[in-house]
Write a protein that holds these residues in place. Sequence first.
Motif, PDB file in Angstrom:
ATOM      1  N   UNK A   2       0.967  -1.287   0.065  1.00 34.13           N
ATOM      2  CA  UNK A   2      -0.073  -0.060  -0.068  1.00 34.13           C
ATOM      3  C   UNK A   2       0.876   1.279  -0.045  1.00 34.13           C
ATOM      4  N   UNK A   3       0.270   2.139  -0.636  1.00 35.25           N
ATOM      5  CA  UNK A   3       0.954   3.724  -0.592  1.00 35.25           C
ATOM      6  C   UNK A   3       0.814   3.854   1.092  1.00 35.25           C
ATOM      7  N   UNK A   4       1.802   4.818   1.464  1.00 45.05           N
ATOM      8  CA  UNK A   4       1.738   5.162   3.032  1.00 45.05           C
ATOM      9  C   UNK A   4       1.858   6.715   2.720  1.00 45.05           C
ATOM     10  N   UNK A   5       0.564   7.254   3.329  1.00 46.78           N
ATOM     11  CA  UNK A   5       0.563   8.783   3.297  1.00 46.78           C
ATOM     12  C   UNK A   5       0.605   9.257   4.620  1.00 46.78           C
ATOM     13  N   UNK A   6       1.369  10.202   4.980  1.00 46.33           N
ATOM     14  CA  UNK A   6       1.364  10.824   6.357  1.00 46.33           C
ATOM     15  C   UNK A   6       0.383  11.971   6.472  1.00 46.33           C
ATOM     16  N   UNK A   7       0.125  12.595   7.406  1.00 46.13           N
ATOM     17  CA  UNK A   7      -0.961  13.653   7.393  1.00 46.13           C
ATOM     18  C   UNK A   7      -0.556  14.312   8.810  1.00 46.13           C
ATOM     19  N   UNK A   8      -0.135  15.400   8.766  1.00 51.09           N
ATOM     20  CA  UNK A   8      -0.180  16.386   9.721  1.00 51.09           C
ATOM     21  C   UNK A   8      -1.329  17.111  10.161  1.00 51.09           C
ATOM     22  N   UNK A  20       8.531   9.459  10.921  1.00 49.13           N
ATOM     23  CA  UNK A  20       8.594   9.106   9.540  1.00 49.13           C
ATOM     24  C   UNK A  20       9.978   8.782   8.968  1.00 49.13           C
ATOM     25  N   UNK A  21      11.015   8.992   9.607  1.00 47.85           N
ATOM     26  CA  UNK A  21      12.381   8.734   9.055  1.00 47.85           C
ATOM     27  C   UNK A  21      12.374   6.984   9.208  1.00 47.85           C
ATOM     28  N   UNK A  22      11.818   6.333  10.326  1.00 48.41           N
ATOM     29  CA  UNK A  22      11.722   4.996  10.511  1.00 48.41           C
ATOM     30  C   UNK A  22      10.938   4.161   9.428  1.00 48.41           C
ATOM     31  N   UNK A  23       9.915   4.674   9.066  1.00 47.32           N
ATOM     32  CA  UNK A  23       9.016   4.128   8.077  1.00 47.32           C
ATOM     33  C   UNK A  23       8.647   4.955   7.075  1.00 47.32           C
TER      34      UNK A  23
END
Length: 298
Positions: free
Chosen positions: A94-100, A180-183
């Motif tokens: 899956x695409x992994x999308x972060x959200x702030x 987010x550095x680790x994943x």
Amino acid sequence: NMFRISLLTNSPNVTFQFNSNGFYRPRFLVDGQYINKSGHAPTVTDTSSVAQYATLALPSAKMRMVTIELQHGMGFSRAYIDAGYTAIAPKSNKLRIGVLGDSYCVGPDVGTGIAADATYTSMPATPSTSFNGEGMWQHAGDWGGWEAAPYPLGGTGFYGVTGGGSNNYDGRWGDLTSQYTYKPLDALILQGSVNDGYQTSDITGVVKMATKALCNKALAAFPNIPILLTGVFPAAGSQLSRFQANEAANAAIISEINDKRLAMIPIQTTPAIVPTWTTDNVGNAMISYDNVHFNPVT
């Protein structure tokens, strides 16, 4: 506030051991799909401790991805399968999308979890019994087939809740980038927030300045992924004109920065993404009882 543990197994029975404070229940997904929305009662509770067990009895023995979803201080201990079967770690495509974002990332009321009703078949509607972690981006990821990786804190925004203090998005930036550095991420969403409009009327001044600065910081920190700036939820309320001005200012930022990696997700402009203070096609309220956040059921 919410996390998942997954395994691939061909066992027809899978038992999870987890810790809980007695208020919250786990939910389960099989091959990426919820079994139900309300969660599961523990099959066995160890009365001498907080250890609890829940067993999934699957219809047959075949390879599946089985996932337990925990929240709000619950802890995962281990998973058990039947003798003679196999369990391996899944590899996500899956695409992994972060959200702030703000409390819309967290979800609705985070009170005392789901009520311990007798049947465990429905989501209680009382204010203190929402399932934590059910923010709009988690729902969007589950519907769209991508992994939402939110970094939320209620009451925050680009400008902040204390005149630009440490609780704004920029004040949390170091924590976000270390997480987010680790994943690594495939994209990052910067969510427009109603809290900015509640904080100040200077939308095209201090709010726009803070938003633009963070967009530039994100482009520098994540040079190989798209950065998506959103409009502002909700599309109604006493500060509607400020929310609309905020979205217009965000759109202007995209043009001013003029970087192909930075794009806008409109919320209130046509076409609107989400209807507001209304119901969906099965009659469930889109907005929760607090008249602000999204209903966890929908």
